[in-house]
Design a protein around this motif. Structure first.
Motif, PDB file in Angstrom:
ATOM      1  N   GLU A 184       0.835  -1.201   0.000  1.00 32.37           N
ATOM      2  CA  GLU A 184       0.000   0.000   0.000  1.00 32.37           C
ATOM      3  C   GLU A 184       0.872   1.255   0.000  1.00 32.37           C
ATOM      4  OE1 GLU A 184      -4.096  -0.034   2.168  1.00 32.37           O
ATOM      5  OE2 GLU A 184      -2.519   0.631   3.517  1.00 32.37           O
ATOM      6  N   ARG A 185       1.881   1.248   0.864  1.00 31.85           N
ATOM      7  CA  ARG A 185       2.725   2.441   0.996  1.00 31.85           C
ATOM      8  C   ARG A 185       3.583   2.658  -0.256  1.00 31.85           C
ATOM      9  NH1 ARG A 185       3.923   4.417   6.290  1.00 31.85           N
ATOM     10  NH2 ARG A 185       2.757   3.341   7.903  1.00 31.85           N
ATOM     11  N   ILE A 186       4.250   1.588  -0.699  1.00 28.88           N
ATOM     12  CA  ILE A 186       5.211   1.799  -1.792  1.00 28.88           C
ATOM     13  C   ILE A 186       4.489   2.069  -3.113  1.00 28.88           C
ATOM     14  CG2 ILE A 186       5.730  -0.537  -2.646  1.00 28.88           C
ATOM     15  CD1 ILE A 186       8.747   0.326  -2.299  1.00 28.88           C
ATOM     16  N   ALA A 187       3.299   1.502  -3.278  1.00 29.50           N
ATOM     17  CA  ALA A 187       2.547   1.764  -4.523  1.00 29.50           C
ATOM     18  C   ALA A 187       2.246   3.256  -4.616  1.00 29.50           C
ATOM     19  CB  ALA A 187       1.263   0.945  -4.547  1.00 29.50           C
ATOM     20  N   SER A 188       1.868   3.844  -3.490  1.00 30.25           N
ATOM     21  CA  SER A 188       1.549   5.265  -3.487  1.00 30.25           C
ATOM     22  C   SER A 188       2.815   6.107  -3.718  1.00 30.25           C
ATOM     23  CB  SER A 188       0.879   5.595  -2.154  1.00 30.25           C
ATOM     24  OG  SER A 188       0.666   6.943  -2.078  1.00 30.25           O
ATOM     25  N   LEU A 189       3.903   5.707  -3.078  1.00 35.11           N
ATOM     26  CA  LEU A 189       5.172   6.428  -3.274  1.00 35.11           C
ATOM     27  C   LEU A 189       5.614   6.355  -4.735  1.00 35.11           C
ATOM     28  CD1 LEU A 189       7.065   5.181  -0.087  1.00 35.11           C
ATOM     29  CD2 LEU A 189       6.415   7.546  -0.580  1.00 35.11           C
ATOM     30  N   ARG A 190       5.424   5.183  -5.335  1.00 31.42           N
ATOM     31  CA  ARG A 190       5.828   5.016  -6.732  1.00 31.42           C
ATOM     32  C   ARG A 190       5.009   5.923  -7.660  1.00 31.42           C
ATOM     33  NH1 ARG A 190       8.448   0.849  -8.830  1.00 31.42           N
ATOM     34  NH2 ARG A 190       6.842   0.306 -10.372  1.00 31.42           N
ATOM     35  N   MET A 191       3.726   6.047  -7.325  1.00 36.22           N
ATOM     36  CA  MET A 191       2.868   6.895  -8.149  1.00 36.22           C
ATOM     37  C   MET A 191       3.356   8.352  -8.082  1.00 36.22           C
ATOM     38  SD  MET A 191      -0.952   5.764  -8.226  1.00 36.22           S
ATOM     39  CE  MET A 191      -1.605   6.703  -6.868  1.00 36.22           C
ATOM     40  N   THR A 192       3.696   8.788  -6.863  1.00 36.04           N
ATOM     41  CA  THR A 192       4.174  10.166  -6.676  1.00 36.04           C
ATOM     42  C   THR A 192       5.428  10.421  -7.501  1.00 36.04           C
ATOM     43  OG1 THR A 192       3.354  10.097  -4.417  1.00 36.04           O
ATOM     44  CG2 THR A 192       4.945  11.828  -4.914  1.00 36.04           C
TER      45      THR A 192
END
Ligand code: F6P
Length: 491
Positions: A453-461
């Motif tokens: 959940e966390r890294i997917a969002s970071l990757r999107m950013t």
């Protein structure tokens, strides 16, 4: 990339930086090309490949002179040239005074407020001024029109914008400051504070990573110069010239499909790294990747590992920090002392918690190339970035960009510019060892679903706010300023 080319529509782009993007070095196997460990180079190089143009930088490799033409130019990237690298040769005195002295013993600790006392020597300042003038002369010599777009990089060239402005009044000068800007009190100790500010205000646009650094800069100008400041538009007028002070968070080039296709699967990377380092299969692997610099919080990171093992003895034998530290500026005593201190602390912690076949900290004080770092990032469970102060920090962005398996946890210092965007990381105060130790524990036990959940969002950013967007925003602002200039000239 395409958008950048359209934005520039054939304008000439000239980049100025101290560090060159490619270093030619003599080895027993002939001349090899190396890439320096530099956030600046990592970010500006893809932009330059998109724009073509000329990059002016200090020639620092042992074979740099062997590959240039009579005008000190060479096409790069080697083998498939997309732009021109124009090398400037510095004498030993120039390099000592301008680079090691004023830039790295003066400006670097001054701007990072890193609790290392800045050193200001009159002789360094003289070299700094002279070298800024030499690079400014090179910009003027390279300019094919009276209004090129000049991209000035970093604290090595605070005086150059005004020097270029004096000779090319219609140039669009974009200066990007890759390191923090301190508050006016901290900056005031610089004996040449007025000259530095006046030099920078030769820029059309002055970029910092964060609003906070812009605010510090504007307050510093307000305190020390007679300038008009329009706070609402972040605009400073000094000597009839206008400078827009704006934040442009720098980033990385998002890996292309071709690059991703070249990566080994993450479990394979893990197997290779674990085999190479002799790690037990159930080890939690944390990695730190930095230049070997006292601003990066490496000592605090080692203390946090020590504290983790004290508080949670269950990790002894199962938690390993691989610390990669690329040697940098090692002619300076402060850097030599720092390296010794890190080596001593590593040894102490390893003696305290090590067992036959197990060391909690593996320190590699060597440069690692891009492919080796990609493999290491893909093998790791945790990436630890604990800078005491950092303009942006690109290691954290590189880490998430290569984790297409959406696993891995980022522990990130609140004092890195990146913490403003990368809010799904475990954010820590690196000066608080207990807090960092707790974050390491939390990272080590984080369930895969939460990691995803966390890294997917970071990757999107990071994918969204990539380096082309950084350059695109700056160039769009520059385009508006050029348009205004043309309109004003018609009136
Ligand atoms: O990103 C900050 C920075 O100082 C760059 O300006 C520089 O290229 C990089 O770190 C590495 O430092 P150096 O060029 O002194 O090795």
């Amino acid at each position: 990339r395409g958008l950048l080319r359209t934005q520039l529509r054939g304008e000439q782009v000239i980049v100025v930086s101290n560090r060159e993007p490619y270093i030619h070095a003599k080895t027993d196997d002939g001349i090899v090309v190396k890439r320096p460990a530099s956030g600046l180079v990592a970010a500006v190089e893809p932009v330059m490949r998109a724009c073509s143009g000329t990059w002016i930088a200090h020639g620092s490799g042992s074979a740099d002179r062997d590959v240039v033409d009579a005008n000190d130019r060479v096409g790069v990237p080697p083998g498939h040239a997309e732009y021109t690298l124009r090398r400037i040769w510095l004498s030993a005195e120039e390099e000592q005074g301008y680079y090691y002295g004023f830039a790295n013993e003066g400006m670097w600790p001054l701007c990072h407020v890193a609790h290392v006392r800045p050193v200001f020597r009159e002789s360094d300042w003289e070299q700094y001024k002279a070298v800024n003038q030499r690079f400014a002369d090179a910009v003027v010599a390279e300019a094919r029109s009276e209004d090129p777009v000049v991209l000035v990089q970093d604290y090595h060239f605070a005086l150059l914008p005004a020097m270029v402005r004096a000779r090319l009044p219609r140039a669009t000068i974009l200066t990007f400051w890759h390191i923090p800007w301190p508050n006016p009190e901290s900056f005031s100790i610089c004996p040449w504070r007025k000259e530095i500010l006046e030099g920078m205000l030769g820029s059309t646009i002055l970029g910092f990573h964060t609003r906070y650094h812009c605010k510090n800069f504007i307050e510093t100008v307000d305190r020390f110069l007679e300038a008009r400041i329009e706070h609402e538009h972040s605009m400073i007028t000094f000597n009839d010239d206008e400078t827009l002070v704006e934040s442009y968070p720098i980033s990385i080039e998002w890996p292309s499909d071709a690059e991703r296709a070249s990566w080994a699967p993450a479990p394979e990377c893990r197997r290779r790294v674990f085999d190479r380092l002799g790690l037990a299969a159930d080890t939690v692997l944390a990695v730190g990747v930095d230049r070997f610099d006292y601003t990066k919080g490496i000592l605090e990171r080692l203390h946090a590992v020590e504290r983790l093992l004290e508080k949670h003895p269950e990790w002894i034998g199962r938690f390993v920090l691989v610390q990669i530290a690329a040697p940098t500026r090692d002619l300076l005593e402060e850097y030599q002392l720092f390296q010794q201190r890190i080596a001593r602390t590593t040894e102490r912690v390893n003696e305290r918690f090590g067992r036959p076949g197990y060391k909690p900290i593996l320190l590699f004080a060597q440069h690692h190339d891009h492919d080796a770092l990609t493999e290491m990032y893909r093998a790791a469970d945790v990436c630890v970035v604990t800078s005491l102060h950092d303009g942006m920090n690109l290691v954290c962005k590189e880490f998430v960009s290569v984790r297409d398996d959406e696993q891995g946890v980022l522990v990130l210092s609140r004092f890195a510019g990146a913490a403003r965007e990368m809010t799904e990381a475990l954010i820590v105060n690196p000066y608080h060892v207990e807090e960092t130790a707790d974050a390491l524990h939390r990272a080590a036990i984080m369930p895969p679903a939460e990691q995803r959940e966390r890294i997917a969002s970071l990757r999107m950013t990071v994918r969204e706010n990539n380096v082309f967007r950084w350059a695109g925003h700056m160039l769009a602002d520059a385009g508006r300023s050029r348009l205004r200039q043309r309109i004003d000239e018609r009136v």
